[in-house]
Write an enzyme that holds these catalytic residues in place. Structure first.
Site, PDB file in Angstrom:
ATOM      1  N   MET A  30       0.850  -1.191   0.000  1.00 55.79           N
ATOM      2  CA  MET A  30       0.000   0.000   0.000  1.00 55.79           C
ATOM      3  C   MET A  30       0.888   1.244   0.000  1.00 55.79           C
ATOM      4  O   MET A  30       0.462   2.329   0.402  1.00 55.79           O
ATOM      5  CB  MET A  30      -0.934  -0.007   1.212  1.00 55.79           C
ATOM      6  CG  MET A  30      -1.900  -1.191   1.174  1.00 55.79           C
ATOM      7  SD  MET A  30      -3.443  -0.922   2.079  1.00 55.79           S
ATOM      8  CE  MET A  30      -2.827  -0.622   3.715  1.00 55.79           C
ATOM      9  N   GLY A  31       2.137   1.090  -0.431  1.00 54.00           N
ATOM     10  CA  GLY A  31       3.046   2.234  -0.506  1.00 54.00           C
ATOM     11  C   GLY A  31       3.597   2.614   0.848  1.00 54.00           C
ATOM     12  O   GLY A  31       3.572   1.802   1.780  1.00 54.00           O
ATOM     13  N   GLY A  36      11.006  -3.061   5.363  1.00 54.95           N
ATOM     14  CA  GLY A  36      10.270  -4.329   5.316  1.00 54.95           C
ATOM     15  C   GLY A  36       9.794  -4.609   3.895  1.00 54.95           C
ATOM     16  O   GLY A  36      10.008  -5.698   3.349  1.00 54.95           O
ATOM     17  N   HIS A  37       9.164  -3.599   3.268  1.00 55.98           N
ATOM     18  CA  HIS A  37       8.717  -3.769   1.876  1.00 55.98           C
ATOM     19  C   HIS A  37       9.917  -4.027   0.966  1.00 55.98           C
ATOM     20  O   HIS A  37       9.861  -4.872   0.067  1.00 55.98           O
ATOM     21  CB  HIS A  37       8.027  -2.495   1.362  1.00 55.98           C
ATOM     22  CG  HIS A  37       6.776  -2.126   2.085  1.00 55.98           C
ATOM     23  ND1 HIS A  37       6.665  -0.986   2.834  1.00 55.98           N
ATOM     24  CD2 HIS A  37       5.568  -2.740   2.151  1.00 55.98           C
ATOM     25  CE1 HIS A  37       5.436  -0.899   3.330  1.00 55.98           C
ATOM     26  NE2 HIS A  37       4.753  -1.956   2.943  1.00 55.98           N
ATOM     27  N   GLY A 147       5.008  -9.991   4.088  1.00 52.20           N
ATOM     28  CA  GLY A 147       5.810  -9.888   5.309  1.00 52.20           C
ATOM     29  C   GLY A 147       5.170 -10.618   6.474  1.00 52.20           C
ATOM     30  O   GLY A 147       3.938 -10.645   6.608  1.00 52.20           O
ATOM     31  N   GLN A 153      -2.684 -12.238   7.839  1.00 54.87           N
ATOM     32  CA  GLN A 153      -2.949 -11.912   6.428  1.00 54.87           C
ATOM     33  C   GLN A 153      -2.314 -12.969   5.524  1.00 54.87           C
ATOM     34  O   GLN A 153      -2.937 -13.454   4.573  1.00 54.87           O
ATOM     35  CB  GLN A 153      -2.372 -10.529   6.101  1.00 54.87           C
ATOM     36  CG  GLN A 153      -2.299 -10.229   4.613  1.00 54.87           C
ATOM     37  CD  GLN A 153      -1.892  -8.793   4.335  1.00 54.87           C
ATOM     38  OE1 GLN A 153      -2.731  -7.909   4.394  1.00 54.87           O
ATOM     39  NE2 GLN A 153      -0.634  -8.555   4.011  1.00 54.87           N
ATOM     40  N   MET A 184       9.006  -2.744  11.593  1.00 60.77           N
ATOM     41  CA  MET A 184       8.780  -1.647  10.653  1.00 60.77           C
ATOM     42  C   MET A 184       7.346  -1.701  10.138  1.00 60.77           C
ATOM     43  O   MET A 184       6.821  -2.770   9.846  1.00 60.77           O
ATOM     44  CB  MET A 184       9.759  -1.744   9.495  1.00 60.77           C
ATOM     45  CG  MET A 184      11.155  -1.428   9.967  1.00 60.77           C
ATOM     46  SD  MET A 184      12.182  -0.851   8.656  1.00 60.77           S
ATOM     47  CE  MET A 184      13.721  -0.723   9.563  1.00 60.77           C
ATOM     48  N   SER A 185       6.734  -0.529  10.041  1.00 64.19           N
ATOM     49  CA  SER A 185       5.352  -0.421   9.586  1.00 64.19           C
ATOM     50  C   SER A 185       5.149   0.984   9.055  1.00 64.19           C
ATOM     51  O   SER A 185       5.701   1.951   9.605  1.00 64.19           O
ATOM     52  CB  SER A 185       4.408  -0.648  10.779  1.00 64.19           C
ATOM     53  OG  SER A 185       3.116  -0.166  10.475  1.00 64.19           O
ATOM     54  N   SER A 186       4.334   1.107   8.028  1.00 66.91           N
ATOM     55  CA  SER A 186       4.037   2.443   7.500  1.00 66.91           C
ATOM     56  C   SER A 186       3.348   3.281   8.577  1.00 66.91           C
ATOM     57  O   SER A 186       3.454   4.502   8.591  1.00 66.91           O
ATOM     58  CB  SER A 186       3.135   2.334   6.270  1.00 66.91           C
ATOM     59  OG  SER A 186       3.729   1.462   5.342  1.00 66.91           O
TER      60      SER A 186
END
Ligand code: PAF
Length: 284
Positions: A30-31, A36-37, A147, A153, A184-186
């Site tokens: 989701m950008g 992590g991404h 992740g 999920q 790490m998380s947005s």
């Protein structure tokens, strides 16, 4: 690297790659990309000839009182970061492009969403499954990368892929953590400096849980209750859940290797999640 906004152009490039016999990896995001991404993109680039990164803040997976509007959107830096991690194509559709004018068909999953985040966020996994099924149909990847921070999920999407006969290898990549252990998380972007310091309580709780288990405690209720007491010592923390589940997302009474310690904790208004598999070393 190309950045495409339409399904038809994306399909054309994908078809061209397939005709050349090239393997395709997909990292759905989701950008607001973080390390992590980027670890998903790097792994896909290492394991496939062509890597697609999708960037779409999916309204279907946000509840009415959740942070859809506030969700960080940083397309320019995302494109740069994805490219340097090895992406070949970014699929960045508008909501209208991917959802059309009126969506009437959805993908839902039973049982696996009844606990943890599925219980706290009704409709969330229906939104996730629907958008990921769409991405799978558009991109037709050989492999898709997710992740471990979003463990439920992943388990749900893996079952969806199996039950709906998507011929895609579903791959789970380790949680990437900040130097103090915060996953790490947005959403970490929402935290004030003081909340950011408090947010480390999730990782510390995991560490404690693993220590209790390492010292021989296998009673899930006792471990959970110790962690709840520990987290409550951080005033800005409000527990959504602390659970120990098996791979079917069912609560367990006795903990064994392979079971999952999963937590969701609000730090201020920001809901953070983390998890760890019993029997695996705790590393930063
Ligand atoms: O994990 C995420 O970022 C999202 O849930 C996903 C898989 C991209 C679907 O919108």
């Amino acid at each position: 690297m190309q950045v495409l906004h339409t399904i038809s152009q994306t399909r054309e490039i994908i078809l061209n790659q397939k005709q050349k016999g090239r393997s395709l990896g997909l990292a759905p995001t989701m950008g607001a990309l973080h390390q992590g991404h980027l670890s998903l993109i790097r792994r896909s680039a290492a394991e496939n000839d062509f890597t697609v990164v999708s960037i779409f803040v999916n309204p279907l997976q946000f509840g009415p009182n959740e942070d859809l509007d506030a969700y960080p959107r940083t397309p320019d830096s995302d494109i740069e970061a994805a490219q340097s991690a090895g992406a070949d194509l970014i699929f960045h559709p508008s909501a209208e492009e991917i959802l059309g004018k009126e969506m009437l068909a959805f993908v839902d999953i039973e049982k696996l969403q009844d606990n943890l985040c599925g219980r706290s966020r009704p409709g969330h996994f229906r939104g996730v499954c629907t958008i990921v099924a769409k991405l799978f149909n558009i991109i037709t990847p050989d492999r898709a990368y997710f992740g471990q921070k979003d463990m439920q999920q992943f388990i749900i999407l893996k079952k969806m892929a199996q039950d709906l006969n998507f011929d895609i290898d579903m791959l789970l990549c380790p949680i990437v953590r900040e130097s103090d252990g915060l996953a790490m998380s947005s959403r970490n972007k929402y935290l004030s400096p003081a909340q950011r310091r408090d947010a480390v309580v999730l990782h510390r709780a995991i560490d404690r849980g693993m220590q209790l288990y390492g010292n021989g405690e296998t009673n899930a209720k006792k471990i959970i209750s110790a962690l709840v007491d520990f987290i409550r010592q951080t005033p800005s923390a409000r527990i959504d859940y602390v659970s120990i589940v098996d791979e079917d997302m069912q609560d367990v009474a006795q903990v064994q290797k392979g079971h999952i310690l999963a937590l969701a904790v609000f730090i201020g208004k920001t809901r953070l999640i983390d998890n760890h598999i019993f029997g695996e070393p705790v590393t930063l």
